[in-house]
Design a protein around this motif. Structure first.
Motif, mmCIF file in Angstrom:
data_model
loop_
_atom_site.group_PDB
_atom_site.id
_atom_site.type_symbol
_atom_site.label_atom_id
_atom_site.label_comp_id
_atom_site.label_asym_id
_atom_site.label_seq_id
_atom_site.Cartn_x
_atom_site.Cartn_y
_atom_site.Cartn_z
ATOM 1 N N SER A 114 6.470 -44.055 -20.014
ATOM 2 C CA SER A 114 5.466 -45.091 -20.201
ATOM 3 C C SER A 114 5.266 -45.930 -18.946
ATOM 4 O O SER A 114 6.233 -46.350 -18.305
ATOM 5 N N ALA A 115 4.017 -46.188 -18.631
ATOM 6 C CA ALA A 115 3.696 -47.065 -17.498
ATOM 7 C C ALA A 115 4.186 -48.485 -17.761
ATOM 8 O O ALA A 115 4.526 -49.213 -16.819
ATOM 9 N N HIS A 116 4.255 -48.879 -19.032
ATOM 10 C CA HIS A 116 4.615 -50.250 -19.383
ATOM 11 C C HIS A 116 6.054 -50.399 -19.862
ATOM 12 O O HIS A 116 6.731 -51.363 -19.511
ATOM 13 N N ARG A 117 6.530 -49.449 -20.659
ATOM 14 C CA ARG A 117 7.867 -49.597 -21.246
ATOM 15 C C ARG A 117 8.977 -49.011 -20.374
ATOM 16 O O ARG A 117 10.119 -49.432 -20.466
ATOM 17 N N THR A 118 8.640 -48.030 -19.529
ATOM 18 C CA THR A 118 9.643 -47.445 -18.626
ATOM 19 C C THR A 118 9.049 -47.276 -17.223
ATOM 20 O O THR A 118 9.003 -46.173 -16.678
ATOM 21 N N PRO A 119 8.595 -48.362 -16.601
ATOM 22 C CA PRO A 119 7.927 -48.240 -15.307
ATOM 23 C C PRO A 119 8.820 -47.669 -14.203
ATOM 24 O O PRO A 119 8.349 -46.899 -13.368
ATOM 25 N N GLU A 120 10.097 -48.026 -14.199
ATOM 26 C CA GLU A 120 10.997 -47.515 -13.162
ATOM 27 C C GLU A 120 11.183 -46.011 -13.307
ATOM 28 O O GLU A 120 11.186 -45.277 -12.314
ATOM 29 N N LYS A 121 11.338 -45.546 -14.538
ATOM 30 C CA LYS A 121 11.491 -44.106 -14.794
ATOM 31 C C LYS A 121 10.249 -43.357 -14.312
ATOM 32 O O LYS A 121 10.355 -42.316 -13.660
ATOM 33 N N THR A 122 9.079 -43.892 -14.638
ATOM 34 C CA THR A 122 7.823 -43.252 -14.242
ATOM 35 C C THR A 122 7.718 -43.178 -12.726
ATOM 36 O O THR A 122 7.433 -42.113 -12.160
ATOM 37 N N GLN A 123 7.960 -44.289 -12.064
ATOM 38 C CA GLN A 123 7.868 -44.338 -10.610
ATOM 39 C C GLN A 123 8.864 -43.378 -9.962
ATOM 40 O O GLN A 123 8.511 -42.625 -9.048
ATOM 41 N N LYS A 124 10.084 -43.358 -10.438
ATOM 42 C CA LYS A 124 11.116 -42.477 -9.872
ATOM 43 C C LYS A 124 10.728 -41.012 -10.055
ATOM 44 O O LYS A 124 10.845 -40.201 -9.133
ATOM 45 N N TYR A 125 10.232 -40.666 -11.236
ATOM 46 C CA TYR A 125 9.836 -39.281 -11.500
ATOM 47 C C TYR A 125 8.694 -38.861 -10.574
ATOM 48 O O TYR A 125 8.734 -37.801 -9.957
ATOM 49 N N VAL A 126 7.672 -39.698 -10.490
ATOM 50 C CA VAL A 126 6.498 -39.350 -9.679
ATOM 51 C C VAL A 126 6.888 -39.191 -8.210
ATOM 52 O O VAL A 126 6.458 -38.240 -7.548
ATOM 53 N N LYS A 127 7.702 -40.085 -7.710
ATOM 54 C CA LYS A 127 8.097 -40.013 -6.302
ATOM 55 C C LYS A 127 8.938 -38.779 -5.990
ATOM 56 O O LYS A 127 8.919 -38.288 -4.874
ATOM 57 N N SER A 128 9.645 -38.250 -6.971
ATOM 58 C CA SER A 128 10.490 -37.072 -6.739
ATOM 59 C C SER A 128 9.782 -35.756 -7.061
ATOM 60 O O SER A 128 10.257 -34.685 -6.693
ATOM 61 N N ALA A 129 8.649 -35.815 -7.728
ATOM 62 C CA ALA A 129 7.993 -34.608 -8.257
ATOM 63 C C ALA A 129 7.530 -33.641 -7.168
ATOM 64 O O ALA A 129 7.713 -32.430 -7.299
ATOM 65 N N LYS A 130 6.932 -34.150 -6.117
ATOM 66 C CA LYS A 130 6.422 -33.279 -5.058
ATOM 67 C C LYS A 130 7.561 -32.462 -4.444
ATOM 68 O O LYS A 130 7.412 -31.270 -4.195
ATOM 69 N N GLY A 131 8.693 -33.084 -4.234
ATOM 70 C CA GLY A 131 9.855 -32.405 -3.682
ATOM 71 C C GLY A 131 10.413 -31.335 -4.603
ATOM 72 O O GLY A 131 11.082 -30.399 -4.152
ATOM 73 N N LYS A 132 10.121 -31.447 -5.895
ATOM 74 C CA LYS A 132 10.566 -30.449 -6.883
ATOM 75 C C LYS A 132 9.556 -29.317 -7.042
ATOM 76 O O LYS A 132 9.775 -28.397 -7.808
ATOM 77 N N GLY A 133 8.402 -29.415 -6.355
ATOM 78 C CA GLY A 133 7.405 -28.350 -6.430
ATOM 79 C C GLY A 133 6.206 -28.646 -7.307
ATOM 80 O O GLY A 133 5.329 -27.807 -7.480
ATOM 81 N N ILE A 134 6.133 -29.847 -7.885
ATOM 82 C CA ILE A 134 4.961 -30.217 -8.701
ATOM 83 C C ILE A 134 3.749 -30.312 -7.781
ATOM 84 O O ILE A 134 3.813 -30.881 -6.691
ATOM 85 N N LYS A 135 2.617 -29.748 -8.244
ATOM 86 C CA LYS A 135 1.384 -29.751 -7.458
ATOM 87 C C LYS A 135 0.243 -30.520 -8.115
ATOM 88 O O LYS A 135 -0.723 -30.894 -7.452
ATOM 89 N N VAL A 136 0.337 -30.728 -9.439
ATOM 90 C CA VAL A 136 -0.709 -31.435 -10.181
ATOM 91 C C VAL A 136 -0.049 -32.218 -11.314
ATOM 92 O O VAL A 136 0.871 -31.711 -11.971
#
Length: 172
Positions: free
Chosen positions: A39-61
């Motif tokens: 959640s953007a509102h209930r778990t903002p840190e989790k969301t931010q951490k996931y998004v910042k690490s996603a490209k390095g894991k191979g996520i493209k979209v």
């Protein structure tokens, strides 16, 4: 096992019935994805951490489904240069209008592709992700072309069947 190249996020597990359509679209083209509630509102840190690490894991979209204030897609787009596709979920008494407006009204510099509300939007989000990936994958591009041809053939079959039922109404 293949690594996921598409990330599907939803603000709540109540969005799952809609976002399942994005999964089905990706599965149709054998595109590996991962799906999570963040959640953007209930778990903002989790969301931010996931998004910042996603490209390095191979996520493209990214595909993000959210209802109400629907900030998830914008929060993701603010943290990445990868394409973000927003799916407005019809979760309030406004039936998704609030969500579609929230997702489509990103400020300049924070692009989010906005789909239709609900299941059709989620299905199209999966297809748009496939088309984005297909720009650098010739095999996927061919599969997408065949998918479009198959859809056209289905329409023609339905048209032919309907015309046969109502043949007496057509001049010979």
């Amino acid at each position: 096992m293949a690594k996921p190249i598409v990330a599907i996020l939803m603000g709540s597990d109540s969005d799952y019935d809609y976002m399942l359509e994005a999964c089905k679209s990706l599965q149709k083209f054998s595109i590996c994805y991962e799906i999570l509630v963040s959640s953007a509102h209930r778990t903002p840190e989790k969301t931010q951490k996931y998004v910042k690490s996603a490209k390095g894991k191979g996520i493209k979209v990214f595909i993000a489904g959210a209802g109400g204030a629907a900030h998830l897609a914008g929060v993701i787009a603010a943290e990445t240069t990868l394409p973000v596709i927003g799916v407005p979920i019809p979760s309030t008494s406004l039936n998704g209008l609030d969500s579609i407006l929230a997702i489509s009204q990103m400020p300049g510099g924070i692009p989010v592709a906005t789909m239709a509300t609900g299941k059709a939007g989620a299905k199209n989000a999966g297809l748009l992700a496939a088309q984005i990936l297909g720009t650098s994958d010739p095999d996927l591009s061919l599969k997408l072309s065949q998918y479009k041809k198959d859809m056209a053939e289905e329409v023609d079959k339905k048209d032919k069947k309907l015309r046969e039922v109502h043949a007496q109404n057509y001049p010979s």
